[in-house]
Design a protein around this motif. Sequence first.
Motif, mmCIF file in Angstrom:
data_model
loop_
_atom_site.group_PDB
_atom_site.id
_atom_site.type_symbol
_atom_site.label_atom_id
_atom_site.label_comp_id
_atom_site.label_asym_id
_atom_site.label_seq_id
_atom_site.Cartn_x
_atom_site.Cartn_y
_atom_site.Cartn_z
ATOM 1 N N SER A 17 0.829 -1.209 0.000
ATOM 2 C CA SER A 17 0.000 0.000 0.000
ATOM 3 C C SER A 17 0.866 1.262 0.000
ATOM 4 O O SER A 17 0.459 2.286 -0.542
ATOM 5 C CB SER A 17 -1.000 -0.001 1.155
ATOM 6 O OG SER A 17 -0.352 0.068 2.397
ATOM 7 N N ALA A 18 2.078 1.197 0.565
ATOM 8 C CA ALA A 18 2.998 2.344 0.491
ATOM 9 C C ALA A 18 3.416 2.576 -0.956
ATOM 10 O O ALA A 18 3.454 3.712 -1.427
ATOM 11 C CB ALA A 18 4.218 2.111 1.373
ATOM 12 N N ALA A 19 3.701 1.490 -1.670
ATOM 13 C CA ALA A 19 4.068 1.615 -3.083
ATOM 14 C C ALA A 19 2.908 2.175 -3.896
ATOM 15 O O ALA A 19 3.097 3.033 -4.760
ATOM 16 C CB ALA A 19 4.492 0.254 -3.632
ATOM 17 N N GLU A 20 1.707 1.717 -3.596
ATOM 18 C CA GLU A 20 0.528 2.235 -4.293
ATOM 19 C C GLU A 20 0.331 3.716 -3.977
ATOM 20 O O GLU A 20 0.046 4.522 -4.860
ATOM 21 C CB GLU A 20 -0.704 1.437 -3.884
ATOM 22 C CG GLU A 20 -1.957 1.827 -4.622
ATOM 23 C CD GLU A 20 -3.149 0.966 -4.228
ATOM 24 O OE1 GLU A 20 -4.264 1.517 -4.216
ATOM 25 O OE2 GLU A 20 -2.965 -0.224 -3.938
ATOM 26 N N TYR A 21 0.484 4.090 -2.698
ATOM 27 C CA TYR A 21 0.303 5.481 -2.291
ATOM 28 C C TYR A 21 1.325 6.397 -2.971
ATOM 29 O O TYR A 21 0.980 7.490 -3.418
ATOM 30 C CB TYR A 21 0.425 5.590 -0.769
ATOM 31 C CG TYR A 21 0.186 6.983 -0.238
ATOM 32 C CD1 TYR A 21 -1.088 7.530 -0.234
ATOM 33 C CD2 TYR A 21 1.241 7.754 0.245
ATOM 34 C CE1 TYR A 21 -1.316 8.810 0.242
ATOM 35 C CE2 TYR A 21 1.028 9.033 0.721
ATOM 36 C CZ TYR A 21 -0.248 9.564 0.720
ATOM 37 O OH TYR A 21 -0.474 10.830 1.184
ATOM 38 N N LEU A 22 2.573 5.941 -3.064
ATOM 39 C CA LEU A 22 3.620 6.746 -3.706
ATOM 40 C C LEU A 22 3.638 6.565 -5.218
ATOM 41 O O LEU A 22 4.406 7.218 -5.912
ATOM 42 C CB LEU A 22 5.000 6.383 -3.133
ATOM 43 C CG LEU A 22 5.229 6.708 -1.672
ATOM 44 C CD1 LEU A 22 6.639 6.278 -1.259
ATOM 45 C CD2 LEU A 22 5.019 8.184 -1.376
ATOM 46 N N ARG A 23 2.798 5.649 -5.706
ATOM 47 C CA ARG A 23 2.722 5.341 -7.144
ATOM 48 C C ARG A 23 4.083 4.920 -7.691
ATOM 49 O O ARG A 23 4.590 5.487 -8.670
ATOM 50 C CB ARG A 23 2.158 6.516 -7.934
ATOM 51 C CG ARG A 23 0.726 6.812 -7.551
ATOM 52 C CD ARG A 23 0.155 7.931 -8.339
ATOM 53 N NE ARG A 23 -1.191 8.189 -7.860
ATOM 54 C CZ ARG A 23 -2.166 8.579 -8.646
ATOM 55 N NH1 ARG A 23 -1.964 8.754 -9.931
ATOM 56 N NH2 ARG A 23 -3.353 8.792 -8.143
ATOM 57 N N CYS A 24 4.652 3.939 -7.022
ATOM 58 C CA CYS A 24 5.938 3.391 -7.434
ATOM 59 C C CYS A 24 5.894 1.882 -7.221
ATOM 60 O O CYS A 24 4.867 1.338 -6.827
ATOM 61 C CB CYS A 24 7.070 4.018 -6.619
ATOM 62 S SG CYS A 24 7.048 3.593 -4.865
ATOM 63 N N GLY A 25 6.997 1.219 -7.480
ATOM 64 C CA GLY A 25 7.065 -0.221 -7.289
ATOM 65 C C GLY A 25 7.564 -0.590 -5.897
ATOM 66 O O GLY A 25 8.139 0.233 -5.188
ATOM 67 N N ARG A 27 10.022 -2.409 -5.276
ATOM 68 C CA ARG A 27 11.485 -2.343 -5.291
ATOM 69 C C ARG A 27 11.978 -0.979 -4.807
ATOM 70 O O ARG A 27 12.949 -0.906 -4.052
ATOM 71 C CB ARG A 27 11.973 -2.631 -6.704
ATOM 72 C CG ARG A 27 13.438 -2.795 -6.816
ATOM 73 C CD ARG A 27 13.761 -3.235 -8.230
ATOM 74 N NE ARG A 27 15.193 -3.389 -8.363
ATOM 75 C CZ ARG A 27 15.797 -3.840 -9.425
ATOM 76 N NH1 ARG A 27 15.076 -4.200 -10.471
ATOM 77 N NH2 ARG A 27 17.097 -3.945 -9.477
ATOM 78 N N LEU A 28 11.329 0.093 -5.227
ATOM 79 C CA LEU A 28 11.723 1.426 -4.774
ATOM 80 C C LEU A 28 11.499 1.573 -3.275
ATOM 81 O O LEU A 28 12.327 2.155 -2.569
ATOM 82 C CB LEU A 28 10.963 2.522 -5.532
ATOM 83 C CG LEU A 28 11.256 3.955 -5.060
ATOM 84 C CD1 LEU A 28 12.733 4.301 -5.248
ATOM 85 C CD2 LEU A 28 10.390 4.951 -5.772
ATOM 86 N N ILE A 29 10.405 1.030 -2.767
ATOM 87 C CA ILE A 29 10.139 1.103 -1.322
ATOM 88 C C ILE A 29 11.277 0.440 -0.556
ATOM 89 O O ILE A 29 11.812 1.014 0.405
ATOM 90 C CB ILE A 29 8.788 0.438 -0.975
ATOM 91 C CG1 ILE A 29 7.629 1.157 -1.662
ATOM 92 C CG2 ILE A 29 8.589 0.389 0.530
ATOM 93 C CD1 ILE A 29 7.428 2.594 -1.241
ATOM 94 N N TYR A 30 11.681 -0.746 -0.973
ATOM 95 C CA TYR A 30 12.778 -1.438 -0.291
ATOM 96 C C TYR A 30 14.092 -0.661 -0.412
ATOM 97 O O TYR A 30 14.889 -0.629 0.524
ATOM 98 C CB TYR A 30 12.938 -2.862 -0.826
ATOM 99 C CG TYR A 30 11.845 -3.790 -0.346
ATOM 100 C CD1 TYR A 30 11.705 -4.084 1.008
ATOM 101 C CD2 TYR A 30 10.949 -4.366 -1.229
ATOM 102 C CE1 TYR A 30 10.696 -4.933 1.463
ATOM 103 C CE2 TYR A 30 9.944 -5.219 -0.788
ATOM 104 C CZ TYR A 30 9.836 -5.494 0.561
ATOM 105 O OH TYR A 30 8.845 -6.324 1.016
ATOM 106 N N ARG A 31 14.316 -0.003 -1.552
ATOM 107 C CA ARG A 31 15.524 0.808 -1.720
ATOM 108 C C ARG A 31 15.493 2.021 -0.800
ATOM 109 O O ARG A 31 16.501 2.368 -0.181
ATOM 110 C CB ARG A 31 15.694 1.244 -3.171
ATOM 111 C CG ARG A 31 17.086 1.840 -3.410
ATOM 112 C CD ARG A 31 17.334 2.143 -4.852
ATOM 113 N NE ARG A 31 16.834 3.487 -5.090
ATOM 114 C CZ ARG A 31 16.347 3.921 -6.227
ATOM 115 N NH1 ARG A 31 16.259 3.128 -7.261
ATOM 116 N NH2 ARG A 31 15.931 5.154 -6.350
#
Length: 73
Positions: A17-25, A27-31
């Motif tokens: 849901s963080a990736a969806e909220y930031l509109r990214c994948g 992989r970027l969240i983990y980075r």
Amino acid sequence: MATHNTRSTGRLHDVDSAAEYLRCGRRLIYRLVAERKVRFTYAGRSLRFWQSDLDAYLDARVVEPAAPTTSRR
């Protein structure tokens, strides 16, 4: 060191849901976590993100418009 107040009104996101909220994948969240560019917490072994921390990450990346330049002739 600053302490956080309880965020009873904020939403707690998981990685998806963080990736969806930031509109990214994902992989970027983990980075972002690995590079310590976004605040996170753990719920057991799972990463969690307060929406206010995701908003702070976005706010820190805002680029202000350049001041208009005067043309010289």
